[in-house]
Design a protein around this motif. Structure first.
Motif, PDB file in Angstrom:
ATOM      1  N   ASP A  61       0.845  -1.191   0.000  1.00 43.83           N
ATOM      2  CA  ASP A  61       0.000   0.000   0.000  1.00 43.83           C
ATOM      3  C   ASP A  61       0.886   1.248   0.000  1.00 43.83           C
ATOM      4  O   ASP A  61       1.808   1.362   0.816  1.00 43.83           O
ATOM      5  N   THR A  62       0.616   2.183  -0.882  1.00 44.13           N
ATOM      6  CA  THR A  62       1.411   3.405  -0.966  1.00 44.13           C
ATOM      7  C   THR A  62       1.326   4.235   0.313  1.00 44.13           C
ATOM      8  O   THR A  62       2.195   5.066   0.579  1.00 44.13           O
ATOM      9  N   PHE A  63       0.275   4.041   1.117  1.00 41.87           N
ATOM     10  CA  PHE A  63       0.124   4.777   2.374  1.00 41.87           C
ATOM     11  C   PHE A  63       1.245   4.429   3.362  1.00 41.87           C
ATOM     12  O   PHE A  63       1.546   5.196   4.260  1.00 41.87           O
ATOM     13  N   PHE A  64       1.856   3.249   3.217  1.00 35.69           N
ATOM     14  CA  PHE A  64       2.895   2.811   4.138  1.00 35.69           C
ATOM     15  C   PHE A  64       4.287   2.804   3.492  1.00 35.69           C
ATOM     16  O   PHE A  64       5.268   2.473   4.142  1.00 35.69           O
ATOM     17  N   SER A  65       4.350   3.168   2.246  1.00 34.99           N
ATOM     18  CA  SER A  65       5.617   3.163   1.513  1.00 34.99           C
ATOM     19  C   SER A  65       6.497   4.338   1.930  1.00 34.99           C
ATOM     20  O   SER A  65       6.003   5.431   2.230  1.00 34.99           O
ATOM     21  N   ILE A  88       3.859  12.334  -0.900  1.00 30.28           N
ATOM     22  CA  ILE A  88       3.500  11.613   0.327  1.00 30.28           C
ATOM     23  C   ILE A  88       1.987  11.612   0.423  1.00 30.28           C
ATOM     24  O   ILE A  88       1.353  12.666   0.335  1.00 30.28           O
ATOM     25  N   VAL A  89       1.405  10.435   0.566  1.00 33.48           N
ATOM     26  CA  VAL A  89      -0.040  10.332   0.758  1.00 33.48           C
ATOM     27  C   VAL A  89      -0.302   9.766   2.144  1.00 33.48           C
ATOM     28  O   VAL A  89       0.354   8.832   2.585  1.00 33.48           O
ATOM     29  N   GLY A  90      -1.257  10.369   2.835  1.00 34.09           N
ATOM     30  CA  GLY A  90      -1.593   9.917   4.178  1.00 34.09           C
ATOM     31  C   GLY A  90      -2.983  10.393   4.553  1.00 34.09           C
ATOM     32  O   GLY A  90      -3.698  10.982   3.737  1.00 34.09           O
TER      33      GLY A  90
END
Length: 243
Positions: A61-65, A88-90
């Motif tokens: 998941d890109t949220f945790f990358s 950065i996505v969060g």
């Protein structure tokens, strides 16, 4: 003919049966449309902004990358690379809103968000999506444990982005303790994409490099959304029949 007579004998019961089945069918279409809409918008955001995506190896998941943002300097020096940007996505509470999407991006990608009012954010400032801006009337907003000045509002071709907040990637990095969620790279020509992909893969052993097309096809979260929508649709239809 016999079935029609049976139905006409109990009009109220028949109405309930048809209503239950109709609602169940509508639920199937609604759930499928929502899930495909989310997938479609996120896919559009990735595909239109680059040919290659770089994420942390082994992260689904890109949220945790977490990717080292300094990799951009090496990428930009490669032959046939047209441009690149990091993001950065969060998600975080925004003011009185329990949760909202946070998009931290490099300066060269801010123009992706179309200004409706104000200016693009500097350090310590944020840009509000037009949907979330309707709920926040103050000049500042608290995000996580820090208060930011609101520099303006934006609209986006990707619908769900309008319910989020945009800030500089440096501020997002402090907020989420990350360097970058992913890096997107644009090739000068479609014919050079594979060559660039191989060259980037050699730059760092801790990253995973894919074309945006293959990333979207293999992204686990899309598969989870699709499978979940199928299960919920099946349950809705079953409940309708039982009713």
């Amino acid at each position: 003919m016999i079935a029609l007579k049976a139905l006409s004998k109990n009009p109220f019961k028949s109405t309930l049966i048809f209503s239950s089945i109709t609602i169940a069918v509508m639920a199937i279409f609604l759930i499928s449309s929502v899930s495909q809409g989310v997938i479609g918008m996120y896919s559009k955001m990735i595909k239109t902004d680059g040919d290659i995506i770089i994420t942390q190896k082994g992260i689904s998941d890109t949220f945790f990358s977490n990717v080292d943002i300094t990799l951009i300097e090496k990428i930009n020096s490669l032959k046939n690379v047209s441009s690149s940007y990091a993001m950065i996505v969060g998600a975080s509470p925004v003011g009185h809103i329990p949760i909202a999407g946070i998009y931290g991006t490099t300066q060269n990608h801010l123009s992706h968000y179309k200004l409706s009012k104000g200016k693009y954010p500097k350090d310590g400032e944020v840009l509000l999506g037009k949907t979330i801006a309707k709920q926040i009337k103050s000049r500042t907003v608290k995000i996580g444990n820090k208060r930011f000045k609101i520099s303006g509002t934006y609209s986006s071709d990707v619908g769900f982005e309008e319910g989020g907040v945009v800030m500089n990637i440096e501020d997002a990095g402090k907020l989420f303790s990350r360097s970058a969620s992913f890096i997107l790279v644009s090739a000068s020509s479609p014919n050079t994409t594979d060559e660039i992909l191989k060259e980037i893969s050699l730059l760092n052993d801790d990253v995973e490099v894919k074309t945006t097309k293959s990333f979207i096809e293999e992204y686990n979260q899309f598969k989870i959304i699709e499978n979940s929508s199928l299960v919920i649709s099946a349950l809705a239809f079953a409940m309708g029949l039982m009713g």
